[in-house]
Design an enzyme around this catalytic site. Sequence first.
Site, mmCIF file in Angstrom:
data_model
loop_
_atom_site.group_PDB
_atom_site.id
_atom_site.type_symbol
_atom_site.label_atom_id
_atom_site.label_comp_id
_atom_site.label_asym_id
_atom_site.label_seq_id
_atom_site.Cartn_x
_atom_site.Cartn_y
_atom_site.Cartn_z
ATOM 1 N NE ARG A 100 52.786 23.668 69.322
ATOM 2 C CZ ARG A 100 52.332 22.988 68.279
ATOM 3 N NH1 ARG A 100 52.839 21.791 68.005
ATOM 4 N NH2 ARG A 100 51.390 23.486 67.509
ATOM 5 C CE LYS B 20 65.244 39.202 80.463
ATOM 6 N NZ LYS B 20 65.544 40.647 80.616
ATOM 7 C CD GLU C 30 75.729 43.350 80.386
ATOM 8 O OE1 GLU C 30 75.233 43.335 81.538
ATOM 9 O OE2 GLU C 30 75.079 43.711 79.374
ATOM 10 C CE LYS D 131 71.153 37.019 83.474
ATOM 11 N NZ LYS D 131 71.670 37.061 82.110
ATOM 12 C CD GLU E 103 63.077 41.699 82.972
ATOM 13 O OE1 GLU E 103 62.736 42.808 82.573
ATOM 14 O OE2 GLU E 103 63.975 41.018 82.437
ATOM 15 N NE ARG F 3 66.299 37.369 83.856
ATOM 16 C CZ ARG F 3 66.425 36.242 83.174
ATOM 17 N NH1 ARG F 3 65.702 35.187 83.521
ATOM 18 N NH2 ARG F 3 67.260 36.139 82.161
ATOM 19 C CG ASN G 191 66.514 44.812 82.019
ATOM 20 O OD1 ASN G 191 67.107 44.122 81.192
ATOM 21 N ND2 ASN G 191 65.314 44.498 82.481
ATOM 22 C CG HIS H 162 68.438 47.711 74.961
ATOM 23 N ND1 HIS H 162 67.506 46.919 75.600
ATOM 24 C CD2 HIS H 162 69.597 47.013 75.007
ATOM 25 C CE1 HIS H 162 68.082 45.798 76.019
ATOM 26 N NE2 HIS H 162 69.353 45.846 75.666
#
Length: 368
Positions: free
Chosen positions: A125, A147, A189, A233, A243, A247, A251, A258
């Site tokens: 966990r 992420k 990026e 960032k 997000e 945030r 993307n 993607h």
Amino acid sequence: MTTLIPVPLPHQSYCIAIRAGSRLALPQLLAEHTPLRPNAPALIVSNPQIWRHYGCAIQAVLEEHGWQVTPCVLPAGERYKTLKTLQKIYDAALAQRLERGSTLFALGGGVIGDMTGFAAATWLRGIAVVQIPTSLLAMVDAAIGGKTGVNHPQGKNLIGAFHQPRLVVVDPEVLATLPPREFRAGMAEVIKYGVIWDPQLFELLQSLPRLDRISALSVDQLASILQHSCQAKVDVVSKDEREAGLRAILNYGHTIGHALESMGQYRVFNHGEAVAVGMVAAGELAIALGYWSEAEAAAQRQLIHKANLPTTIPSQFDVHGLVALLQHDKKVHSQKVRFILPTAIGHAEIVEQVPSELILATLKTLQR
């Protein structure tokens, strides 16, 4: 000299340490900037290529300072970013009897960082993870912000969790062994940050004659690119860790990017290449919707060309299929695809409703 960039977050702050040779100063950085101590077994997760270059030396320096570390070497490549590969980390964690006080070290690019972070988020966990990115893309993006996740056959990063690292160690020296194609991918990026957040970074990139190879950059220029990008960032993540709003601008270029990766089964485009095409597409959508100008789109495209990144969609790609794939993107909200569109150099907005007909028409204009 170490450049420290704090990442202030409500529940677990940490820092990014940028320093040439920092991989070999890892024990000192851990002692100075984290509560982590060598009291429990640990794993270093990597891939064969990265391990061959850097793994043994990092393992040795950790062991010299009392860490009990075991390598877990995974196959390289985005197509292996799956639950099946993740199982190998869990198996190693079980074999080495990792405890809640244990640490996972992610030594590699974005794929290794994402999978190791997700394993750390879910083993017992949640245990600690330290990111040691070895690609430009991971240094400026994937290793920062917490992420983590793996891909599903129907879409990228659909399975994941937010799990912040305890430390991010950025060593520019390791970029010397980065394949040129991967360096260019990371530059996508970097350009993204200039477009959506940092106009000074955009101007810096415009001033440089080449962006497609590390040998074209001085030590100071590379350091400036890393610092500006990491800070961008951090600025966004510290304002919106999970997000909920802001945030999402990170993307930019990723929605179509993607889909391109997925349609090509992660063999045609790498992540940065797909994002580059996605940024061009988003720029064209922004023009069509009146958000920014032809001149700004041309300036963005010029940087993408300077980095020798693609700006078109291969003719064999089904653009109707790409539009359908967008519905599987994790950024879909109330069955509407959200796009990040630029409104000026250094600023972008979340746009909830972009007509499918316009998306399709834009993709067709980019197909070659």
